[in-house]
Design an enzyme around this catalytic site. Structure first.
Site, PDB file in Angstrom:
ATOM      1  N   TRP A 171      -4.482   0.715  10.573  1.00 15.32           N
ATOM      2  CA  TRP A 171      -4.710   0.901   9.079  1.00 15.32           C
ATOM      3  C   TRP A 171      -4.519  -0.741   8.493  1.00 15.32           C
ATOM      4  O   TRP A 171      -4.957  -0.896   7.630  1.00 15.32           O
ATOM      5  CB  TRP A 171      -3.658   1.671   8.558  1.00 15.32           C
ATOM      6  CG  TRP A 171      -3.874   1.933   7.041  1.00 15.32           C
ATOM      7  CD1 TRP A 171      -2.970   1.642   5.970  1.00 15.32           C
ATOM      8  CD2 TRP A 171      -5.142   2.476   6.455  1.00 15.32           C
ATOM      9  NE1 TRP A 171      -3.579   1.896   4.808  1.00 15.32           N
ATOM     10  CE2 TRP A 171      -4.911   2.354   4.907  1.00 15.32           C
ATOM     11  CE3 TRP A 171      -6.257   2.858   6.782  1.00 15.32           C
ATOM     12  CZ2 TRP A 171      -5.920   2.947   4.153  1.00 15.32           C
ATOM     13  CZ3 TRP A 171      -7.220   3.078   6.028  1.00 15.32           C
ATOM     14  CH2 TRP A 171      -7.090   3.151   4.485  1.00 15.32           C
ATOM     15  N   GLU A 203     -10.953   5.551   5.770  1.00 12.78           N
ATOM     16  CA  GLU A 203     -10.345   6.308   6.557  1.00 12.78           C
ATOM     17  C   GLU A 203     -11.136   6.519   7.865  1.00 12.78           C
ATOM     18  O   GLU A 203     -10.740   6.482   8.967  1.00 12.78           O
ATOM     19  CB  GLU A 203      -9.915   7.584   6.132  1.00 12.78           C
ATOM     20  CG  GLU A 203      -8.477   7.651   5.040  1.00 12.78           C
ATOM     21  CD  GLU A 203      -7.195   7.061   5.706  1.00 12.78           C
ATOM     22  OE1 GLU A 203      -7.165   6.884   6.971  1.00 12.78           O
ATOM     23  OE2 GLU A 203      -6.351   6.615   4.962  1.00 12.78           O
ATOM     24  N   TYR A 239       0.676  -1.215   0.047  1.00 10.24           N
ATOM     25  CA  TYR A 239      -0.056  -0.042   0.002  1.00 10.24           C
ATOM     26  C   TYR A 239       0.854   1.269   0.131  1.00 10.24           C
ATOM     27  O   TYR A 239       0.715   2.194  -0.609  1.00 10.24           O
ATOM     28  CB  TYR A 239      -0.808   0.018   1.200  1.00 10.24           C
ATOM     29  CG  TYR A 239      -1.664   1.308   1.393  1.00 10.24           C
ATOM     30  CD1 TYR A 239      -2.766   1.472   0.615  1.00 10.24           C
ATOM     31  CD2 TYR A 239      -1.269   2.358   2.485  1.00 10.24           C
ATOM     32  CE1 TYR A 239      -3.461   2.932   0.755  1.00 10.24           C
ATOM     33  CE2 TYR A 239      -2.020   3.284   2.631  1.00 10.24           C
ATOM     34  CZ  TYR A 239      -3.037   3.851   1.711  1.00 10.24           C
ATOM     35  OH  TYR A 239      -3.758   4.932   1.704  1.00 10.24           O
TER      36      TYR A 239
END
Length: 188
Positions: free
Chosen positions: A48, A40, A18
């Site tokens: 995350w 988010e 990512y």
């Protein structure tokens, strides 16, 4: 200085992938911006890495983040999703995705696109920061606070200043790769 990726990206292979290929890359597609804003928001209070592991589940649950299709989701869809182990099963976060899609559709009508709405905040140019250490990266900025305030005024949910700043980083409105990171734009 030796080139090494930003420290947060060394948690898992998924994080590395990512970081190296997506984080900080400018996004101009409305549905992708919607996806990033939604993910988010889902991350609030979680890692995350957890969200990245569930990203495909989110894409399936929310029709590839097609704004128009998500706008049509109903209470029945919410009930189905709160028991879906492929996403974070937080009713408020699930409802926020649908609510935010509805708000984004209004923005598309008003500004022509979600892209135009968000990128106007940075005069259509990526903000490139020149951080040396992870400890220098802010969790929010005056600009993310302003965008958060504007979004909340429009009825958006799960868009606090920290979430908005993470969105700005992920959508490439801001390049916060450290100076020694190989993913840092060479022209910066």
């Amino acid at each position: 200085m030796e080139q090494q990726r930003c420290a947060w990206a060394n948690v898992s292979e998924l994080d590395k992938e990512y970081h190296d290929n997506e984080w900080g890359v400018a996004i101009h597609d409305d549905n992708r911006l919607f996806e990033i804003l939604s993910l988010e928001g889902a991350q609030a209070g979680l890692s995350w890495t957890t969200i990245l592991k569930k990203r495909e589940g989110y894409r399936q649950a929310f029709y590839g983040f097609d704004i128009d299709r998500v706008c049509q989701m109903t209470e029945h869809d919410i009930e189905r999703l709160v028991i879906n182990p492929e996403i974070v099963r937080h009713r408020g976060k699930i409802e926020s995705v649908i609510n935010n899609a509805q708000q984004l559709r209004i923005i598309q009508t008003e500004f022509g696109s979600v892209d135009a709405f968000f990128w106007r905040y940075v005069d259509n140019r990526q903000i490139v920061n020149h951080w040396q250490k992870m400890s220098e990266l802010p969790s929010s900025t005056d600009l993310s606070k302003q965008i958060s305030k504007d979004l909340k005024k429009r009825g958006f949910k799960f868009v606090g200043p920290t979430t908005v700043y993470a969105f700005m980083q992920a959508a490439g409105l801001v390049d916060d790769h450290l100076q020694h990171c190989p993913a840092k734009k060479k022209s910066a």
